[in-house]
Design an enzyme around this catalytic site. Structure first.
Site, short mmCIF file in Angstrom:
data_model
loop_
_atom_site.label_atom_id
_atom_site.label_comp_id
_atom_site.label_asym_id
_atom_site.label_seq_id
_atom_site.Cartn_x
_atom_site.Cartn_y
_atom_site.Cartn_z
N ILE A 1 0.90 -1.16 0.00
CA ILE A 1 0.00 0.00 0.00
C ILE A 1 0.94 1.20 0.00
O ILE A 1 1.60 1.50 1.00
CB ILE A 1 -0.92 0.02 1.23
CG1 ILE A 1 -1.90 -1.15 1.16
CG2 ILE A 1 -1.70 1.35 1.28
CD1 ILE A 1 -2.88 -1.19 2.33
N PRO A 2 1.03 1.89 -1.16
CA PRO A 2 2.16 2.81 -1.38
C PRO A 2 1.99 4.15 -0.68
O PRO A 2 1.82 5.19 -1.31
CB PRO A 2 2.15 2.97 -2.91
CG PRO A 2 0.72 2.78 -3.29
CD PRO A 2 0.13 1.80 -2.32
N CYS A 3 2.10 4.14 0.63
CA CYS A 3 2.00 5.40 1.37
C CYS A 3 3.19 6.32 1.07
O CYS A 3 3.15 7.51 1.36
CB CYS A 3 1.86 5.15 2.87
SG CYS A 3 3.20 4.21 3.58
N HIS A 4 4.23 5.76 0.45
CA HIS A 4 5.36 6.61 0.05
C HIS A 4 4.97 7.55 -1.09
O HIS A 4 5.70 8.48 -1.40
CB HIS A 4 6.56 5.75 -0.36
CG HIS A 4 6.29 4.79 -1.48
ND1 HIS A 4 5.70 3.55 -1.27
CD2 HIS A 4 6.48 4.88 -2.81
CE1 HIS A 4 5.57 2.93 -2.44
NE2 HIS A 4 6.03 3.71 -3.39
N ARG A 5 3.81 7.30 -1.72
CA ARG A 5 3.36 8.17 -2.82
C ARG A 5 2.51 9.34 -2.30
O ARG A 5 1.88 10.05 -3.10
CB ARG A 5 2.57 7.36 -3.85
CG ARG A 5 3.43 6.33 -4.58
CD ARG A 5 2.64 5.47 -5.55
NE ARG A 5 3.41 4.26 -5.87
CZ ARG A 5 2.87 3.09 -6.22
NH1 ARG A 5 1.56 2.98 -6.33
NH2 ARG A 5 3.64 2.06 -6.50
#
Lengths: 150, 201
Positions: free
Chosen positions: B168-172
């Site tokens: 779940i790309p919370c880095h985006r």
């Protein structure tokens, strides 16, 4: 909240001893199946285990039960001593294994739990479900029989 | 050496078959889902990862800088103590993550178990899961997509407790002005993940 460690911790901590006790009680070949059955039963019951329980005694009790079940199932099939030999035992060891294998189940359990797992007489008694006095007697009869054999 | 010592030494002799039997047990328990959770580690370019799956799917990705004992103990207490190690069970996710780090994969296909998430936090993380590879949203935009346009700060908190970083790309997710914002595994990792995705496109 329950504070049981992850089951993998229990497996890592106790697998050597459970294996050795089973090897002593049913032989190395049958130990594999009994080992798998023991830990599967333990995994199923694990979340219900009370915090602060003696995990080691709990596991050895299950292992002992699985070994007894196995011995009952196999009683009329294979002579136990043939199954009992570890992979490549040296001669004196082979004699000891063979002597252990020829003991009646109760005496064999007492010998293996006392000498293979260092349990106290009281613990052996609780584990195999008899009085402490009876556990002592089984152990002494087992040792006597082995000495005669060796 | 007495007879007793000899007997004890024979009965206690270490046996490598014990370790093999234990590994077989853990793999079988995971293969049949007799266990509730299975785990494995993955050596990645941004450090060692702990991966945990339930029968529904991947449920935890954890930066294992300080080992795996603490997060596993936490899962044992909060989810289930039936946890065993299984490389085979985690293989689909390990493969996908390897491909992601090698820039051969943009989206993750193997199932996820999001059953531990609820409410606003769940909505924020689901909105984040839909941000395309290489793209970015602000905390404010993610909050809006989760149905609470004014809750940028709360969205940030929800992302801070993302149980499945990378996947779940919370880095985006970053600040409106372009500032990177925080990251569960440290902002250096956020930068590294964004760099992977930029170089690929």
């Amino acid at each position: 909240m329950e504070r049981l460690p992850p089951f993998q911790v229990v497996l890592d901590r106790h697998s050597d001893e459970v294996w050795r006790v089973l090897r002593g009680m049913v032989g190395a070949q049958a130990a594999e199946d009994c080992f798998q059955e023991t830990f599967l039963a333990a995994l199923r019951a694990y979340p219900r285990l009370r915090e602060g329980s003696n995990v080691r005694a709990w596991l050895l009790t299950i292992a002992h039960r699985k070994a007894i079940d196995h011995t009952r199932r196999r009683r009329h099939e294979l002579p136990l001593e043939e199954e009992h030999e570890p992979a490549a035992p040296r001669a004196p060891e082979r004699e000891i294994w063979s002597a252990v294998a020829q003991l009646p189940p109760r005496q064999r359990a007492a010998v293996v739990l006392r000498y293979g797992a260092d349990l106290a007489h009281r613990e052996v008694a609780e584990l195999i479900g008899c009085s402490e006095e009876a556990a002592r007697r089984s152990l002494h009869e087992g040792l006597k029989r082995m000495r005669e054999e060796l | 050496m007495t007879d007793d010592d000899r007997l004890s030494a024979v009965l206690k002799e270490p046996d490598p078959r014990a370790g093999a039997a234990a590994r077989r047990f853990a793999e079988r328990a995971a293969a049949s889902w007799s266990t509730d959770l299975a785990y494995a580690t993955l050596a990645s370019p941004i450090g060692e990862l702990l991966l945990v799956a339930s029968r529904r799917g991947l449920t935890v990705v954890y930066y294992a800088d300080r080992g795996i004992e603490a997060p596993l103990a936490e899962l044992a207490a909060t989810r289930s103590p039936r946890i065993v190690a299984s490389a085979a069970r985690l293989d689909p996710w390990r493969r996908e993550l390897d491909e992601y780090f090698a820039r051969r994969r943009e989206a993750f296909d193997s199932p996820l178990d999001l059953s531990s998430l609820s409410g606003f936090r769940r909505r924020v993380l689901l909105a984040t899961a839909r941000i395309p590879y290489g793209a970015a949203l602000s905390y404010k935009e993610v909050a809006a997509k989760a149905g609470s346009p004014g809750a940028a700060r709360a969205a940030g908190n929800a992302l801070g407790s993302n149980p499945l970083p990378i996947v779940i790309p919370c880095h985006r997710v970053r600040h409106v002005g372009g500032g990177l914002g925080g990251y569960t595994g440290g902002v250096e990792r956020k930068r590294a993940l964004l760099a992977i995705e930029q170089q690929h496109g």
